[in-house]
Design a protein around this motif. Sequence first.
Motif, PDB file in Angstrom:
ATOM      1  N   UNK A  11       0.894  -1.166   0.044  1.00 51.35           N
ATOM      2  CA  UNK A  11       0.137  -0.120   0.031  1.00 51.35           C
ATOM      3  C   UNK A  11       0.813   1.108   0.036  1.00 51.35           C
ATOM      4  N   UNK A  12       0.298   2.296  -0.571  1.00 46.73           N
ATOM      5  CA  UNK A  12       1.082   3.521  -0.488  1.00 46.73           C
ATOM      6  C   UNK A  12       1.553   3.981   0.945  1.00 46.73           C
ATOM      7  N   UNK A  13       0.814   3.380   2.055  1.00 51.73           N
ATOM      8  CA  UNK A  13       1.238   3.804   3.614  1.00 51.73           C
ATOM      9  C   UNK A  13       2.342   3.258   4.066  1.00 51.73           C
ATOM     10  N   UNK A  14       2.884   2.133   3.206  1.00 49.61           N
ATOM     11  CA  UNK A  14       4.143   1.620   3.931  1.00 49.61           C
ATOM     12  C   UNK A  14       5.374   2.193   2.979  1.00 49.61           C
ATOM     13  N   UNK A  15       5.222   2.992   2.137  1.00 48.13           N
ATOM     14  CA  UNK A  15       6.400   3.688   1.470  1.00 48.13           C
ATOM     15  C   UNK A  15       7.360   4.469   2.275  1.00 48.13           C
ATOM     16  N   UNK A  16       6.888   5.169   3.158  1.00 51.33           N
ATOM     17  CA  UNK A  16       7.827   5.611   3.967  1.00 51.33           C
ATOM     18  C   UNK A  16       8.701   4.755   5.100  1.00 51.33           C
ATOM     19  N   UNK A 224      13.195  12.068   5.679  1.00 52.03           N
ATOM     20  CA  UNK A 224      13.659  13.199   5.287  1.00 52.03           C
ATOM     21  C   UNK A 224      13.714  13.698   3.756  1.00 52.03           C
ATOM     22  N   UNK A 225      13.263  12.684   3.126  1.00 56.28           N
ATOM     23  CA  UNK A 225      13.109  12.689   1.539  1.00 56.28           C
ATOM     24  C   UNK A 225      11.637  12.309   1.205  1.00 56.28           C
ATOM     25  N   UNK A 226      10.714  12.405   1.926  1.00 62.64           N
ATOM     26  CA  UNK A 226       9.611  12.119   1.462  1.00 62.64           C
ATOM     27  C   UNK A 226       8.721  12.410   0.218  1.00 62.64           C
ATOM     28  N   UNK A 227       9.062  13.677  -0.230  1.00 58.53           N
ATOM     29  CA  UNK A 227       8.533  14.337  -1.591  1.00 58.53           C
ATOM     30  C   UNK A 227       9.200  13.192  -2.560  1.00 58.53           C
ATOM     31  N   UNK A 228      10.529  12.740  -2.519  1.00 62.39           N
ATOM     32  CA  UNK A 228      11.216  11.666  -3.488  1.00 62.39           C
ATOM     33  C   UNK A 228      10.172  10.367  -3.269  1.00 62.39           C
ATOM     34  N   UNK A 229       9.956   9.658  -2.163  1.00 62.96           N
ATOM     35  CA  UNK A 229       9.354   8.752  -2.038  1.00 62.96           C
ATOM     36  C   UNK A 229       7.957   8.771  -2.364  1.00 62.96           C
ATOM     37  N   UNK A 230       7.159  10.025  -2.429  1.00 68.28           N
ATOM     38  CA  UNK A 230       5.675  10.311  -3.003  1.00 68.28           C
ATOM     39  C   UNK A 230       5.990  10.065  -4.489  1.00 68.28           C
ATOM     40  N   UNK A 231       6.954  10.877  -5.036  1.00 71.10           N
ATOM     41  CA  UNK A 231       7.090  10.895  -6.354  1.00 71.10           C
ATOM     42  C   UNK A 231       7.210   9.595  -7.136  1.00 71.10           C
ATOM     43  N   UNK A 232       8.073   8.710  -6.340  1.00 69.90           N
ATOM     44  CA  UNK A 232       8.519   7.466  -6.849  1.00 69.90           C
ATOM     45  C   UNK A 232       7.336   6.338  -6.873  1.00 69.90           C
ATOM     46  N   UNK A 233       6.383   6.797  -5.921  1.00 66.76           N
ATOM     47  CA  UNK A 233       5.236   5.723  -5.928  1.00 66.76           C
ATOM     48  C   UNK A 233       4.076   6.172  -6.704  1.00 66.76           C
ATOM     49  N   UNK A 235       3.488   6.694 -10.013  1.00 64.62           N
ATOM     50  CA  UNK A 235       3.097   5.938 -11.040  1.00 64.62           C
ATOM     51  C   UNK A 235       2.158   4.934 -10.863  1.00 64.62           C
ATOM     52  N   UNK A 236       2.500   4.226  -9.773  1.00 68.14           N
ATOM     53  CA  UNK A 236       1.877   3.021  -9.730  1.00 68.14           C
ATOM     54  C   UNK A 236       0.849   2.970  -8.345  1.00 68.14           C
ATOM     55  N   UNK A 237       0.750   4.030  -7.630  1.00 67.82           N
ATOM     56  CA  UNK A 237      -0.092   4.111  -6.732  1.00 67.82           C
ATOM     57  C   UNK A 237      -1.529   4.440  -6.774  1.00 67.82           C
ATOM     58  N   UNK A 238      -1.801   5.391  -8.218  1.00 70.03           N
ATOM     59  CA  UNK A 238      -3.094   5.813  -8.764  1.00 70.03           C
ATOM     60  C   UNK A 238      -3.670   6.696  -7.696  1.00 70.03           C
ATOM     61  N   UNK A 239      -3.010   7.459  -6.670  1.00 65.12           N
ATOM     62  CA  UNK A 239      -3.452   8.392  -5.932  1.00 65.12           C
ATOM     63  C   UNK A 239      -3.317   9.618  -6.740  1.00 65.12           C
ATOM     64  N   UNK A 240      -4.112  10.639  -6.594  1.00 68.30           N
ATOM     65  CA  UNK A 240      -3.555  11.893  -6.877  1.00 68.30           C
ATOM     66  C   UNK A 240      -2.518  12.377  -6.059  1.00 68.30           C
TER      67      UNK A 240
END
Length: 290
Positions: A11-16, A224-233, A235-240
Amino acid sequence: MEPIRLACVRYLNTAPLIEGLEKVAGLTLIPAVPAMISGLVLRGEADLGLCSVVDCVGLAEAPDPNLCLVPAGMIGCDGPTLTVRIFSAVPFDRVTTLHADTDSHTSVILAQLILARKFQVRPALIGFDARERVATTPHAPVAAPMDLESSWPQTVLLIGDKVVTDCPPQSRYPYQLDLGECWKELTGLPFAYAVWMCRREDIDSPKTRLAAAMLDRQRRRNAMRLGWVIARREPTSHWPSDQAEHYLRTLLRFEVGPRETEAISRFLAEAADMGLTAQREPCWAPLANV
């Protein structure tokens, strides 16, 4: 040392917690739905798993699950969660049956606790496959839907990305509850849905200590790099992207601190008092291991 195997959801919530770990030599990520992860750890098919919190004590009258919480990271909130919600076509004090997305053991227990405490109802539970919109509980009554909207049951608990990416129609569900928000209103505490766990016999093993240190370090680095984590996910997360940003930066919590351990103990005690979980104290790995 033998390779380290970590069981977790995607899930998106495990990315961090896990983003970047796939590149670590000697470490393998094992994808699984939340409800299956504790079994992987107990069978020795994973060394640590991001397990549903109630799995550390087990259900009422169930054998001791032999799992220990490792405070290297969690999926939690301190108020609204967004992705753990009850949707209902009727007022909550009139709910008699709850179709429950059984991907998460903890969310199912929390839903029952919230409905009992806030609305004084103890609905019958029916397992529900939200992707296929069919009941999974044997012998559950099934009515043939007349259209796609009516294929959603009267009251349903949903968890995970599907709450955002495959949300039920608003017209079907005028009543909604965010369970993290309700828990905070009732107790003043944060909530933890999932925490890293290991088998009790492995609590002091070098592999567990190394894995815990690695997980704690990766969580801090990703914060500390959450913006990068969100951008990386993205394409596949389908979240706005703006919603994903708000979800991970504002709503969720990933660090296990004193308030979170208090909240876990409070939740497990209240669930046990209702007969939903076993009357056991959670086992924690020493903080020195992290």
